[in-house]
Design an enzyme around this catalytic site. Structure first.
Site, PDB file in Angstrom:
ATOM      1  N   TYR D  49       0.824  -1.159  -0.116  1.00 35.97           N
ATOM      2  CA  TYR D  49       0.253  -0.103  -0.052  1.00 35.97           C
ATOM      3  C   TYR D  49       0.812   1.123  -0.059  1.00 35.97           C
ATOM      4  O   TYR D  49       1.971   1.146   0.775  1.00 35.97           O
ATOM      5  CB  TYR D  49      -0.985  -0.040   1.223  1.00 35.97           C
ATOM      6  N   GLU D  50       0.351   2.032  -0.621  1.00 30.07           N
ATOM      7  CA  GLU D  50       1.478   3.593  -0.990  1.00 30.07           C
ATOM      8  C   GLU D  50       1.715   4.083   0.309  1.00 30.07           C
ATOM      9  O   GLU D  50       2.563   4.837   0.434  1.00 30.07           O
ATOM     10  CB  GLU D  50       0.907   4.400  -2.032  1.00 30.07           C
TER      11      GLU D  50
END
Lengths: 248, 266, 266, 248
Positions: D49-50
């Protein structure tokens, strides 16, 4: 009361560290001086080791910059790239300590080779963190023995820049720190002349004489008009220093 | 996913003659045993990369494994010089050693560029030093916004990086803590990687100041207790200063070194 | 050293009309209460910087505090659009809003450059996009070693950065944990900084995945329990999704928003 | 058995994720699809996930990318700059999921504005991580509703590059990932033609017909010679998906 030349150097450097100063320290005399200052007059001194310990508060002198004691007592532990990029490079650190095998009258430093680079007489360890410490710390303190082999007219290799070839050099090179402001030797203390940037003897340690200083300097040594004597180490300074060194 | 291997197998499969090999560990967690296994297996013509070459690199150089050294500070920390390194540089013994030297900031940023998939990194460094006259791998770059001239260093992309960590789990996830130096960048910058660990555990419980390298970013993990001796492994053992001092005597002289080398091979 | 202050005092002394102000927190630890205090104190002509402007920026924009927005993704996460942001961009209500937009990678690297004392950062990004046609603050840079052309973004150096963290001690050392986004870089890149915290404690015990900002890198710390609501503060509270949905209704219409604004000021 | 269009899309995307694939996921359908795949046939899928969670294993669907569940279940938690510089940029990540308000026949994406940039009809959220995900992930999967408003002849703003203006574009731009290899819509599946790079309808979902697909596409839609029907969701797929969504 007697003391060694090394003790005189360490106490003199420690006295120059005050307040909340942040200090980039290596191992050896600088680390000893910084840790002594924390125990004397500068309890809030922030010690930064290039191994990634920010705000280390070692209870004993570290054996090397990899000593776990540094990580365990630090405010923050960061990676080596972060130490250099986020902490040293932006000029956040007040004082950087350096030493050298050779320095010249403008406090340019050589820690790379004695003799020719391709065919050296002595191969030294190299740059390490020194070029960027010399460039980016707000001020640089130097500690080294005062000998004719070290204090030379021209260094064989410029590993770290002091004042280059004199006034304006640091500005031309884009070096943002003020450069070396204090050189502590076993004979006395040198500071750059505000105008010429040439290292000038400003103080002699007790028992040292000017002739010895001149004899140990490979160039015609500039001497301050108001040359003073370094105050001798106090009993408290020596006791704390010796306890610190013994504890290591 | 990282394979769990023996040390000998790991070195045999991952390190090849002529490789660019980085052994990292910034005075803590130095992969000494892995370096000595490279000597045992007789690798040659390696380009050795390390910010702080110390006694393990002195051993590799003295054993004739290296044709070149890329570094920023070479010494026996707290003791003095590296005699095998000096002998190779000054006298080409046992084989000539090419040297490419940088500053710590430059080396660290070279690994960062390698880990980031960039061809170069930018820093304020080297300005006014003679490194610019003797190190080919340096250049300047001009800021397109301010016109300021800065220093550029090329990315480091080792063929293989070797590090030592405290722990790994059986899936090859690696956990190290304390002063973790440039190891994450060195592994992520490399084509292949070997991690020696103090122990392989069932689960890596989270802990302060820990860096985790997921197993899929590592080629192989070998359980090598004491693999960083005589350097530190925080939580496992402290530095053996005596060994560093002893190395000075062993390495000063080609004969005593050669005897040490034969003992290692035996 | 960081001063311990009240929130109102901290905003009053650190945030000035016309400042470039960054409030960071990547969907976790968003400094909502600090942003609302900026509204209460009626700051104007701010250049607001944030990777992910969400409802707190919608509020600041709707309240007329901002003349410009520098960002990479603007929305009400999981809900939809930012109506006050859209109204400002499309209709200049309540005041016109200049927009400078980037990608996340570009914004993150702009903070990294700022924290590193570099004038720009290099990345593989933006290539082939229309961002190059509309965002002035982009350029290319050529690798001096490979000739490869990459993208350059200028450093971000906010006048003041504001973040929310879990804890600080009485010396102003700040500890945050969990997803800590770009907050360290945003603080280190700024001239001044304010950190609101859930609680001020006697000692920060080390913990996994924690980032510590030493007190000497922070201008002021204010204890503001719940300061990140309705976003998360790991270890303290979860996201209040209902509040995000409710904001959609409040912000859709200028009158309901104005009523909300008056209630906030009261 | 019946299912929604969204369920059909999610199941179809989930099936395309196999083995030890590392997957850069946002919130919404992509996150649901990736988490479904982990519960079905790809337990070793690595979710990135960023927000900084590397190898997250959420026990429920995250409410946002800031959800503490992601940090608490991740193999490693890193800073946002590190996610983009050390993990995405070098091309370490196999699959990146994207969506868009508009896409064209070469899968170029618009998430910035509808209409003129300076005076937009609709101001969209902007780029976020998309341009670099589209550039650097080894492959890109797209998920979006198949409508004439979304599938346009020319996007109003190129936020993220698919295949640019056709063969060779990505190479010329120095984009190192393969680009969009799969487009999952509520009508069917499109894949780029190996030669022309133009999106080609390769499969229709059960109950969807070709005319509807053509009608929902703003250009003359290319259709594969061997157009197939997407296998319908299995009971297991639907049960797990519904449990997952209900649990959120």
């Amino acid at each position: 009361m007697t003391w060694t030349a090394e003790e005189m150097m360490t106490v003199t450097a420690a006295r120059a560290l005050t307040g909340h100063t942040s200090c980039f320290v290596g191992i050896g005399l600088p680390s000893t001086a910084a840790n002594l200052a924390r125990r004397l007059h500068a309890p809030n001194l922030v010690l930064i080791y290039e191994s990634g310990a920010i705000g280390a508060k070692p209870t004993r002198l570290p054996l090397s910059i990899g000593d776990g004691e540094l990580a365990l007592t630090a405010d923050a532990v960061v990676s080596v790239p972060e130490v250099f990029n986020y902490w040293l490079q932006p000029g956040r650190i007040d004082v950087g300590f350096l030493s050298a095998a050779q320095l010249d009258r403008f406090a340019n430093l050589n820690t790379t080779v004695i003799g020719d680079y391709r065919d050296p007489t002595v191969r030294l360890p190299g740059a390490g963190g020194a070029p960027e410490i010399a460039a980016s710390c707000r001020e640089v303190f130097l500690m080294l023995r005062h000998t004719r082999r070290a204090f030379v007219e021209k260094v064989d290799f410029i590993t770290s820049v002091g004042f280059g070839d004199g006034p304006g050099s640091r500005e031309r090179l884009g070096l943002r720190g003020r450069g070396p402001v204090l050189v502590v030797t076993d004979i006395g203390v040198l500071q750059p002349d505000p105008d010429t940037r040439e290292l000038t003897l400003t103080s002699l340690h007790p028992g040292a004489d000017l002739a010895a200083a001149r004899a140990a300097t490979g160039w015609d040594l500039a001497v301050a008009a108001d040359l003073t004597e370094t105050p001798p180490p106090t009993g408290e300074e020596l006791d704390l220093l010796r306890a610190l060194v013994k504890g290591a | 996913m990282a394979e769990l291997v023996g040390l000998a197998e790991g070195i045999a499969t991952l390190v090849r003659d002529g490789d660019v090999v980085a052994l990292e560990g910034f005075t803590h967690l130095i992969p000494v045993r892995a370096g000595q296994e490279i000597i045992r297996q007789g690798r040659r013509n390696l380009t050795l990369v390390r910010m702080t070459p110390d006694i393990i690199y002195d051993q590799l150089i003295g054993a004739g494994c290296a044709r070149a050294l890329v570094f920023s500070w070479g010494g026996n920390p707290g003791v003095g010089s590296l005699h095998r390194f000096r002998d190779a540089v000054s006298n080409g013994w046992p084989v000539p050693l090419e040297v490419e030297e940088h500053s710590h900031a430059g080396m660290a940023n070279r690994y960062v560029a390698g880990a980031s998939g960039l061809p170069f990194a930018v820093l304020r460094g080297y300005a006014g030093t003679d490194l610019f006259r003797h190190t080919a791998n340096l250049a300047t770059v001009t800021c397109p916004f301010t016109g300021e001239v800065l220093t550029a260093v090329p990315a480091l992309r080792p063929d293989v990086t070797i590090i030592h960590a405290q722990r790994a789990d059986r899936a090859g996830n690696v956990q190290m803590w304390g002063l973790t130096g440039v190891q994450k960048e060195a592994v992520l910058a490399a084509d292949r990687s070997l991690v020696t660990v103090e122990e392989i555990v069932d689960a890596l419980e989270p802990r302060p100041d820990a860096v985790v390298l997921p197993g899929w970013t590592v080629s192989a993990v070998a359980e090598v207790p004491g693999g960083a001796r005589p350097s530190y492994a925080q939580g496992y053992y402290d530095r053996d200063n005596e060994a560093y001092r002893a190395w000075d005597a062993i390495s000063r002289d080609r004969d005593t070194f050669t005897a040490w080398l034969e003992a290692l091979a035996a």
